[in-house]
Design a protein around this motif. Structure first.
Motif, PDB file in Angstrom:
ATOM      1  N   LEU A  92       0.779  -1.236   0.000  1.00  0.00           N
ATOM      2  CA  LEU A  92       0.000   0.000   0.000  1.00  0.00           C
ATOM      3  C   LEU A  92       0.813   1.289   0.000  1.00  0.00           C
ATOM      4  O   LEU A  92       0.390   2.285  -0.565  1.00  0.00           O
ATOM      5  CB  LEU A  92      -0.946   0.016   1.219  1.00  0.00           C
ATOM      6  N   ASP A  93       1.960   1.306   0.672  1.00  0.00           N
ATOM      7  CA  ASP A  93       2.676   2.555   0.919  1.00  0.00           C
ATOM      8  C   ASP A  93       3.668   2.833  -0.210  1.00  0.00           C
ATOM      9  O   ASP A  93       4.755   2.249  -0.270  1.00  0.00           O
ATOM     10  CB  ASP A  93       3.414   2.449   2.263  1.00  0.00           C
ATOM     11  N   ALA A  94       3.290   3.740  -1.116  1.00  0.00           N
ATOM     12  CA  ALA A  94       4.147   4.041  -2.270  1.00  0.00           C
ATOM     13  C   ALA A  94       5.502   4.599  -1.845  1.00  0.00           C
ATOM     14  O   ALA A  94       6.528   4.287  -2.458  1.00  0.00           O
ATOM     15  CB  ALA A  94       3.433   5.035  -3.185  1.00  0.00           C
ATOM     16  N   SER A  95       5.523   5.411  -0.791  1.00  0.00           N
ATOM     17  CA  SER A  95       6.790   5.984  -0.332  1.00  0.00           C
ATOM     18  C   SER A  95       7.726   4.903   0.189  1.00  0.00           C
ATOM     19  O   SER A  95       8.924   4.877  -0.136  1.00  0.00           O
ATOM     20  CB  SER A  95       6.531   7.023   0.767  1.00  0.00           C
ATOM     21  N   ALA A  96       7.184   3.988   1.001  1.00  0.00           N
ATOM     22  CA  ALA A  96       8.003   2.904   1.538  1.00  0.00           C
ATOM     23  C   ALA A  96       8.465   1.965   0.433  1.00  0.00           C
ATOM     24  O   ALA A  96       9.630   1.538   0.412  1.00  0.00           O
ATOM     25  CB  ALA A  96       7.220   2.127   2.596  1.00  0.00           C
ATOM     26  N   LEU A  97       7.571   1.632  -0.510  1.00  0.00           N
ATOM     27  CA  LEU A  97       7.930   0.728  -1.598  1.00  0.00           C
ATOM     28  C   LEU A  97       9.033   1.313  -2.467  1.00  0.00           C
ATOM     29  O   LEU A  97      10.013   0.626  -2.802  1.00  0.00           O
ATOM     30  CB  LEU A  97       6.699   0.423  -2.460  1.00  0.00           C
ATOM     31  N   THR A  98       8.884   2.575  -2.838  1.00  0.00           N
ATOM     32  CA  THR A  98       9.883   3.176  -3.719  1.00  0.00           C
ATOM     33  C   THR A  98      11.198   3.429  -2.990  1.00  0.00           C
ATOM     34  O   THR A  98      12.271   3.295  -3.582  1.00  0.00           O
ATOM     35  CB  THR A  98       9.353   4.473  -4.344  1.00  0.00           C
ATOM     36  N   ALA A  99      11.132   3.765  -1.711  1.00  0.00           N
ATOM     37  CA  ALA A  99      12.366   3.951  -0.944  1.00  0.00           C
ATOM     38  C   ALA A  99      13.118   2.631  -0.799  1.00  0.00           C
ATOM     39  O   ALA A  99      14.340   2.567  -0.974  1.00  0.00           O
ATOM     40  CB  ALA A  99      12.054   4.530   0.435  1.00  0.00           C
ATOM     41  N   ALA A 100      12.381   1.560  -0.492  1.00  0.00           N
ATOM     42  CA  ALA A 100      13.020   0.252  -0.357  1.00  0.00           C
ATOM     43  C   ALA A 100      13.609  -0.196  -1.684  1.00  0.00           C
ATOM     44  O   ALA A 100      14.732  -0.726  -1.743  1.00  0.00           O
ATOM     45  CB  ALA A 100      12.017  -0.777   0.153  1.00  0.00           C
ATOM     46  N   GLY A 101      12.862   0.017  -2.776  1.00  0.00           N
ATOM     47  CA  GLY A 101      13.366  -0.357  -4.087  1.00  0.00           C
ATOM     48  C   GLY A 101      14.593   0.432  -4.474  1.00  0.00           C
ATOM     49  O   GLY A 101      15.560  -0.115  -5.030  1.00  0.00           O
ATOM     50  N   ASN A 102      14.596   1.715  -4.176  1.00  0.00           N
ATOM     51  CA  ASN A 102      15.724   2.580  -4.520  1.00  0.00           C
ATOM     52  C   ASN A 102      16.949   2.297  -3.658  1.00  0.00           C
ATOM     53  O   ASN A 102      18.084   2.234  -4.157  1.00  0.00           O
ATOM     54  CB  ASN A 102      15.310   4.044  -4.353  1.00  0.00           C
ATOM     55  N   ASP A 103      16.732   2.126  -2.356  1.00  0.00           N
ATOM     56  CA  ASP A 103      17.857   2.014  -1.420  1.00  0.00           C
ATOM     57  C   ASP A 103      18.377   0.586  -1.255  1.00  0.00           C
ATOM     58  O   ASP A 103      19.554   0.386  -0.969  1.00  0.00           O
ATOM     59  CB  ASP A 103      17.444   2.553  -0.044  1.00  0.00           C
ATOM     60  N   PHE A 104      17.487  -0.404  -1.399  1.00  0.00           N
ATOM     61  CA  PHE A 104      17.872  -1.792  -1.118  1.00  0.00           C
ATOM     62  C   PHE A 104      17.680  -2.737  -2.308  1.00  0.00           C
ATOM     63  O   PHE A 104      18.137  -3.870  -2.256  1.00  0.00           O
ATOM     64  CB  PHE A 104      17.080  -2.329   0.080  1.00  0.00           C
ATOM     65  N   GLY A 105      16.973  -2.289  -3.342  1.00  0.00           N
ATOM     66  CA  GLY A 105      16.669  -3.131  -4.484  1.00  0.00           C
ATOM     67  C   GLY A 105      15.245  -3.655  -4.408  1.00  0.00           C
ATOM     68  O   GLY A 105      14.694  -3.827  -3.316  1.00  0.00           O
ATOM     69  N   PHE A 106      14.633  -3.933  -5.576  1.00  0.00           N
ATOM     70  CA  PHE A 106      13.221  -4.303  -5.603  1.00  0.00           C
ATOM     71  C   PHE A 106      12.939  -5.594  -4.851  1.00  0.00           C
ATOM     72  O   PHE A 106      11.842  -5.780  -4.324  1.00  0.00           O
ATOM     73  CB  PHE A 106      12.711  -4.415  -7.048  1.00  0.00           C
ATOM     74  N   ASP A 107      13.909  -6.474  -4.776  1.00  0.00           N
ATOM     75  CA  ASP A 107      13.695  -7.727  -4.046  1.00  0.00           C
ATOM     76  C   ASP A 107      13.325  -7.488  -2.585  1.00  0.00           C
ATOM     77  O   ASP A 107      12.728  -8.353  -1.938  1.00  0.00           O
ATOM     78  CB  ASP A 107      14.946  -8.607  -4.088  1.00  0.00           C
ATOM     79  N   GLU A 108      13.667  -6.310  -2.054  1.00  0.00           N
ATOM     80  CA  GLU A 108      13.464  -6.015  -0.632  1.00  0.00           C
ATOM     81  C   GLU A 108      12.227  -5.167  -0.348  1.00  0.00           C
ATOM     82  O   GLU A 108      12.014  -4.750   0.793  1.00  0.00           O
ATOM     83  CB  GLU A 108      14.693  -5.293  -0.078  1.00  0.00           C
ATOM     84  N   VAL A 109      11.395  -4.909  -1.374  1.00  0.00           N
ATOM     85  CA  VAL A 109      10.304  -3.944  -1.163  1.00  0.00           C
ATOM     86  C   VAL A 109       9.269  -4.417  -0.146  1.00  0.00           C
ATOM     87  O   VAL A 109       8.586  -3.591   0.468  1.00  0.00           O
ATOM     88  CB  VAL A 109       9.591  -3.567  -2.490  1.00  0.00           C
ATOM     89  N   PHE A 110       9.132  -5.714   0.049  1.00  0.00           N
ATOM     90  CA  PHE A 110       8.227  -6.224   1.078  1.00  0.00           C
ATOM     91  C   PHE A 110       8.991  -6.657   2.328  1.00  0.00           C
ATOM     92  O   PHE A 110       8.516  -6.466   3.450  1.00  0.00           O
ATOM     93  CB  PHE A 110       7.405  -7.403   0.549  1.00  0.00           C
ATOM     94  N   ALA A 111      10.158  -7.232   2.138  1.00  0.00           N
ATOM     95  CA  ALA A 111      10.944  -7.740   3.271  1.00  0.00           C
ATOM     96  C   ALA A 111      11.373  -6.622   4.203  1.00  0.00           C
ATOM     97  O   ALA A 111      11.356  -6.783   5.432  1.00  0.00           O
ATOM     98  CB  ALA A 111      12.163  -8.504   2.764  1.00  0.00           C
ATOM     99  N   ARG A 112      11.766  -5.484   3.637  1.00  0.00           N
ATOM    100  CA  ARG A 112      12.252  -4.379   4.473  1.00  0.00           C
ATOM    101  C   ARG A 112      11.151  -3.852   5.408  1.00  0.00           C
ATOM    102  O   ARG A 112      11.361  -3.791   6.624  1.00  0.00           O
ATOM    103  CB  ARG A 112      12.802  -3.267   3.585  1.00  0.00           C
ATOM    104  N   PRO A 113       9.973  -3.477   4.914  1.00  0.00           N
ATOM    105  CA  PRO A 113       8.925  -3.044   5.856  1.00  0.00           C
ATOM    106  C   PRO A 113       8.439  -4.172   6.762  1.00  0.00           C
ATOM    107  O   PRO A 113       8.081  -3.925   7.920  1.00  0.00           O
ATOM    108  CB  PRO A 113       7.810  -2.515   4.957  1.00  0.00           C
ATOM    109  N   LEU A 114       8.448  -5.402   6.261  1.00  0.00           N
ATOM    110  CA  LEU A 114       8.033  -6.529   7.097  1.00  0.00           C
ATOM    111  C   LEU A 114       8.926  -6.646   8.322  1.00  0.00           C
ATOM    112  O   LEU A 114       8.443  -6.944   9.423  1.00  0.00           O
ATOM    113  CB  LEU A 114       8.092  -7.831   6.288  1.00  0.00           C
ATOM    114  N   SER A 115      10.208  -6.391   8.151  1.00  0.00           N
ATOM    115  CA  SER A 115      11.144  -6.520   9.271  1.00  0.00           C
ATOM    116  C   SER A 115      10.832  -5.538  10.388  1.00  0.00           C
ATOM    117  O   SER A 115      11.164  -5.785  11.550  1.00  0.00           O
ATOM    118  CB  SER A 115      12.588  -6.327   8.786  1.00  0.00           C
ATOM    119  N   GLY A 116      10.166  -4.424  10.051  1.00  0.00           N
ATOM    120  CA  GLY A 116       9.796  -3.446  11.069  1.00  0.00           C
ATOM    121  C   GLY A 116       8.372  -3.598  11.572  1.00  0.00           C
ATOM    122  O   GLY A 116       8.076  -3.312  12.732  1.00  0.00           O
ATOM    123  N   LEU A 117       7.474  -4.058  10.698  1.00  0.00           N
ATOM    124  CA  LEU A 117       6.054  -4.124  11.042  1.00  0.00           C
ATOM    125  C   LEU A 117       5.614  -5.489  11.567  1.00  0.00           C
ATOM    126  O   LEU A 117       4.650  -5.583  12.319  1.00  0.00           O
ATOM    127  CB  LEU A 117       5.206  -3.781   9.806  1.00  0.00           C
TER     128      LEU A 117
END
Length: 203
Positions: A92-117
């Motif tokens: 849902l969160d376009a800012s989080a998805l694009t930040a994760a994709g930009n900073d960590f790579g697209f493979d991490e777009v769900f894993a990165r927020p999952l690790s916090g949420l």
């Protein structure tokens, strides 16, 4: 005679064939309902313990993730009065998805927020028609490392995602459209059964 009328019989055959194929896949899933019941059990246990359900997927599966999370959070059936239960779509969160994709790579777009949420005891639904979506596979991997119960709505042979799922619901087909139709049907069945169980707990 117009081209539309000339093609009418072929299109009618195509419609019948597509609907028959969709029905046959759903009937194949009905042959063994126990894996579906096991997923309902896992979700029931999680919510009663104060945990939540999380969903992730790409493209059409992203839409399914949002669809199913919303029906748990808000309401599935209009005739049923019940509490809101905790569910979150990681798409849902376009800012989080694009930040994760930009900073960590697209493979991490769900894993990165999952690790916090996410937290141990939650349930993560990874939705991928091929079982090979790197971002979903990575989220399932991180979820397992965190003690999150992992559920796969998969297709084909289940791909790499299958081995990372505590519960894998596999649609026995390789056509994306038909798999997606089964995924949303499975999701609705799971939430319907879960809603019936949790309404009793609310009372």
């Amino acid at each position: 005679m117009g081209a539309g009328l000339r093609n009418n019989s072929k299109e009618a055959e195509r419609i019948v064939s597509s609907l028959q194929r969709a029905a046959s896949l759903k009937l194949a899933l009905a042959e063994d309902p126990m894996p579906i019941i096991a997923v309902v059990e896992a979700c029931d246990t999680a919510i009663r313990a104060g945990n939540k359900l999380l969903f992730c997927g790409n493209g059409g599966s992203a839409s399914d993730s949002q669809h199913l999370a919303t029906e748990l959070l808000i309401r599935l059936r209009g005739s049923v009065v019940r509490n809101s239960w905790p569910a979150l779509s990681l798409t849902l969160d376009a800012s989080a998805l694009t930040a994760a994709g930009n900073d960590f790579g697209f493979d991490e777009v769900f894993a990165r927020p999952l690790s916090g949420l996410g937290r141990a005891g939650d349930v993560l639904f990874g939705i991928t028609t091929s079982g090979r979506s790197p971002s979903v596979v990575r989220a399932l991997q991180v979820g397992r490392e965190m003690g999150i119960t992992t559920v796969g709505l998969l297709g084909g042979d289940g791909g790499a995602a299958r081995a990372l799922c505590d519960y894998a619901l596999l649609v026995p087909d390789f056509e994306t459209m038909r798999i997606q139709e089964c995924h949303i049907a499975l999701g609705h069945i799971i939430l319907e059964l879960l809603e019936d169980r949790l309404i009793g707990a609310d009372r």
